[in-house]
Design a protein around this motif. Structure first.
Motif: not given
Ligand SMILES: *Cc1c(COP(=O)(O)O)cnc(C)c1O
Length: 392
Positions: A84-86, A181-183, A203-208
């Motif tokens: 996950s992103g976290m 950085v959290d981008n 990155y949280s790949a969950t998103k875009h």
């Protein structure tokens, strides 16, 4: 491949084909790998090559394709994919820090990121100083000789405050600190985080990267030394690895990332421009609107303003709820980066845990709503938003 443009690399980089020559990348849904001999097993545990795998928690061919493709896109030597992103944020920080280290972080963070920096790291003896990320003097004043890392979201959630990455990186590098950085909000498409000074991009790949709201995933991009010597040993032994199936969804997501993000950002800008000055809105926040507090930094740093808009509804929580409940196309959901437009009220959901003072500090007002712009027709979305504003 090094002279290919990012759009070509997003489609082809990292591809590994089996003896069947499949066009679409294969999902290697396997936990383990068979060795030809006991000697080969022994050798692989001593050192495994790029196409030699041991166990899916350590690595997997589908996961390796995703890691290689995102690293190529981001401009880093290597990457490690996470569940996950976290898991990525936690893995990047915890793998490199130890008791006695000092970290400087911007205060405006995603709730779970704040929890790691404010609650977890101090429990293990890491001291964290929080600063207003847009105040370069505050970053300078917070840096110490023992500062190991700085952490920031290049575009903060949910107020879309933009931090001058090149300036903060210079301040951090003066003290030899690693810039993490959290981008997520800047996306790999609109950001040049590595060129602007970031050492590690998460990155949280969950998103875009998924972009269609299906799978959780994350990734840490950095130098080969950092990824393989620091991150990999930590994550492969603590269990934050991504599933091969989820990695495949993310791998295929990268192929359409540019098209989706470009269209979503174009719609977001059009909506922000159309809604600015609306008599039911106290404020419209979007990084590429000239009225944005860090407009200059946002224009210089990001190729587009991103896919998220923040609207401050006049009349506080009651009217914000009325607005949310009246929307027909836009769904009430706290995710973002989806092809479906989503809206959330941070004060009562994602940032509920914070005190009133903390919310005030971050600009999370009672009327603030965060709108993640999807792939629907811009005209339909504008009609939906305007009709819902009429209900106030
Ligand atoms: C969503 C998000 C995360 C966490 O990602 P998950 O995949 O949900 O674990 C971290 N940082 C930012 C900025 C996010 O938007």
């Amino acid at each position: 491949m090094t002279d290919w443009s990012p759009r070509t690399r997003a489609v082809h980089a990292g591809t590994r084909r089996s003896q069947y020559g499949e066009m679409a990348e294969a999902i290697y849904l396997t936990q383990g790998f068979k060795y030809d001999s006991a000697e080969q097993a022994e050798a692989r545990f001593i050192e495994s090559g790029p196409d030699e795998f041991i166990y899916a928690r350590y690595g997997n061919p589908t996961v390796a394709m995703f890691e290689e493709r995102i690293a190529s896109l981001e401009g880093t030597e290597d990457a490690f994919a996470t569940a996950s992103g976290m898991a990525a944020v936690n893995g990047a920080l915890t793998s490199m820090l130890k008791a006695g280290d000092h970290v400087v972080s911007s205060r405006a963070l995603f709730g779970s990121c704040l929890y790691i920096l404010e609650d977890i790291l101090p429990r293990f003896g890491v001291e964290v100083t929080f600063v207003d990320g847009t105040d370069l003097d505050a970053w300078r004043a917070a840096m110490r000789d023992d500062t190991r890392a700085v952490f920031l979201e290049t575009v903060a959630n949910p107020t879309l405050e933009v931090i001058d990455l090149a300036a903060v990186s210079e301040i951090a590098h003066d003290k030899g600190a690693t810039v993490i950085v959290d981008n997520v909000f800047a996306t790999p498409v609109f950001s040049e985080a590595v060129a602007q000074g970031a050492d590690v991009v998460v990155y949280s790949a969950t998103k875009h990267i998924d972009g269609q709201g299906r799978c959780l995933g994350g990734v840490i991009c950095g130098s080969q030394e950092f990824i393989r010597k620091t991150v990999e040993p930590y994550l492969k032994h603590t269990g934050g690895s991504i599933s091969p199936f989820n990695a495949w969804v993310m791998l295929k997501g990268l192929e359409t990332l540019h098209l989706r993000c470009t269209q979503q950002a174009e719609t977001a800008l059009a909506l922000a421009e159309a809604l600015e000055g609306h008599d039911k809105l106290a404020n419209v926040l979007y990084p590429h609107l000239p009225s944005h507090p860090q407009y200059g930094v946002a224009k210089a740093q990001m190729g587009a303003g991103g896919t998220v808009i923040a609207l401050d509804i006049k009349g506080g929580q009651a009217e914000a709820f009325r607005f949310l409940n009246a929307l027909q196309i836009v769904s009430i959901s706290n995710n973002l980066g989806d092809s479906k437009s989503l809206v959330t009220h941070p004060k009562t959901t994602t940032h509920q845990r914070l005190s009133d003072e903390q919310r005030d500090e971050l600009g999370i007002t009672d009327g603030l709503v965060r709108l993640s712009v999807g792939l629907e027709d811009a005209g339909d979305l504008l009609n939906d938003l305007k009709s819902a504003l009429d209900m106030i």
